[in-house]
Enzyme design. Structure first.
Site, short mmCIF file in Angstrom:
data_model
loop_
_atom_site.label_atom_id
_atom_site.label_comp_id
_atom_site.label_asym_id
_atom_site.label_seq_id
_atom_site.Cartn_x
_atom_site.Cartn_y
_atom_site.Cartn_z
N LEU A 28 0.88 -0.95 -0.08
CA LEU A 28 0.08 0.16 -0.03
C LEU A 28 0.88 1.40 -0.04
CD1 LEU A 28 -2.78 1.63 0.36
CD2 LEU A 28 -2.25 1.29 2.83
N GLU A 150 12.61 -6.67 -3.47
CA GLU A 150 11.83 -6.11 -2.37
C GLU A 150 11.36 -7.17 -1.40
OE1 GLU A 150 10.53 -1.32 -2.97
OE2 GLU A 150 8.96 -3.03 -3.59
N ASN A 191 18.77 0.92 -12.86
CA ASN A 191 18.97 2.08 -13.44
C ASN A 191 20.43 2.56 -13.20
OD1 ASN A 191 19.41 2.91 -10.68
ND2 ASN A 191 17.29 3.57 -10.36
N THR A 210 18.81 1.88 -17.43
CA THR A 210 17.58 3.12 -17.44
C THR A 210 18.54 4.36 -17.03
OG1 THR A 210 16.47 3.12 -15.47
CG2 THR A 210 15.87 1.79 -17.52
N ASN A 237 4.78 11.87 -11.69
CA ASN A 237 5.10 10.90 -10.67
C ASN A 237 6.00 9.91 -11.28
OD1 ASN A 237 5.14 8.91 -8.74
ND2 ASN A 237 2.93 8.43 -8.96
N ASP A 243 9.14 0.73 -12.99
CA ASP A 243 8.39 -0.70 -12.92
C ASP A 243 7.84 -1.06 -14.44
OD1 ASP A 243 9.22 -1.35 -10.41
OD2 ASP A 243 7.63 -0.05 -9.66
#
Length: 295
Positions: A28, A150, A191, A210, A237, A243
């Site tokens: 969340l 994660e 990245n 990236t 954002n 992702d």
């Protein structure tokens, strides 16, 4: 501004593999948007608070489902309202959540501050993500598996051992990687900062890096073999953009695009994602990004 154009007959995207499976986090996201990011010890007023589905794994699964029509998610949520909310969001995006476990530990939560330029600071409280397990999960040889970091590194290593097919790793957040995992990866995505922080990737067979607005590049055995320019976008954002890139690039490669085509399409998907407020943005099918041009 980024615009979308339809696929042409000379550049078909023909699915030849099972839908992408993603093993990773489900969070969340509690997001405070402010004019600027606070410095250490500083309190900033005037923020706007929102909550939305997130987690690198869930973001990638939702992006894959929207780009490709379906995806499978392996992860864990708490037996709580947040967990049910996250699963509802994934299901609505077209993700199969039958391999998402329910734990007594609360659903993972990310506390995020975003400034007016889209830059962010994030603290992740893993919750149920720390209890992800592969118990009862089966993999097929023609399946593509995408993981991140994660969830427990031990779970990712176990998945790399058990999965017989194409194995991709988004090595984020950056951490030291065992040689066994690096050698097993068919593809690693990072990245530019993560690429510098993980020297083991110099030994990886295929690494996509990236560079934000400067695009992306692909390295094979440490040598650059492809590059694609970035796409112009109005940044709202950046949380889910990486992702979305990961899902798009893996799908592009696995569906027969050239290295350059896959990078360019993934860049276009990332540019689309940064222009939306959601960490799990609404995306078109991958083939609609193949002819994207910057203007």
């Amino acid at each position: 501004m980024t615009t979308l154009s339809s696929m042409t007959s000379s550049n078909p995207l023909l699915p030849r593999h099972r839908a992408l499976t993603v093993l990773g986090s489900i969070n969340l996201d509690l997001i405070a948007t402010a004019e600027r990011l606070p410095t250490a010890g500083e309190t900033i007023g005037g923020g706007a608070l929102s909550r939305q589905p997130g987690g690198k794994g869930a973001n990638q699964a939702a992006a894959a489902a929207r780009l490709d029509g379906s995806a499978r998610m392996i992860g864990a949520v708490g037996d709580d309202d947040a967990g049910r909310e996250m699963l509802d969001a994934l299901t609505a995006a077209g993700v199969d959540v039958s391999d998402v476990a329910h734990r007594s530990t609360p659903t993972g939560t990310a506390l995020i501050v975003v400034d007016s330029a889209g830059e962010n600071q994030i603290v992740v409280c893993p919750g149920a993500n720390a209890e992800v397990s592969l118990e009862g999960v089966a993999f097929a040889e023609d399946e593509t598996l995408l993981c991140q970091l994660e969830v427990g590194l031990d779970v990712v290593v176990e998945a790399s051992r058990r999965h017989p097919g194409f194995f991709a790793l988004n090595a984020a957040p950056a951490q030291s990687l065992p040689a066994e995992l690096v050698q097993r990866c068919d593809l690693v995505i990072v990245n530019e900062t993560e690429y510098e922080l993980i020297p083991e990737l110099a030994q990886a067979r295929l690494v996509a890096v990236t560079y934000g607005k400067d695009g992306s590049a692909l390295f094979r055995d440490g040598k650059e073999v492809a590059r694609a320019a970035g796409r112009r976008a109005t940044v709202v954002n950046t949380i889910g953009a990486g992702d979305a890139f990961c899902a798009a690039f893996v799908l592009g490669l696995r569906n027969g695009l050239s290295d350059e085509q896959a990078l360019a399409a993934a860049n276009a998907v990332g540019a689309d994602a940064v222009g939306q407020h959601s960490s799990q943005p609404e995306l078109g099918r991958l083939d609609s990004y193949l002819g994207v041009a910057s203007a």
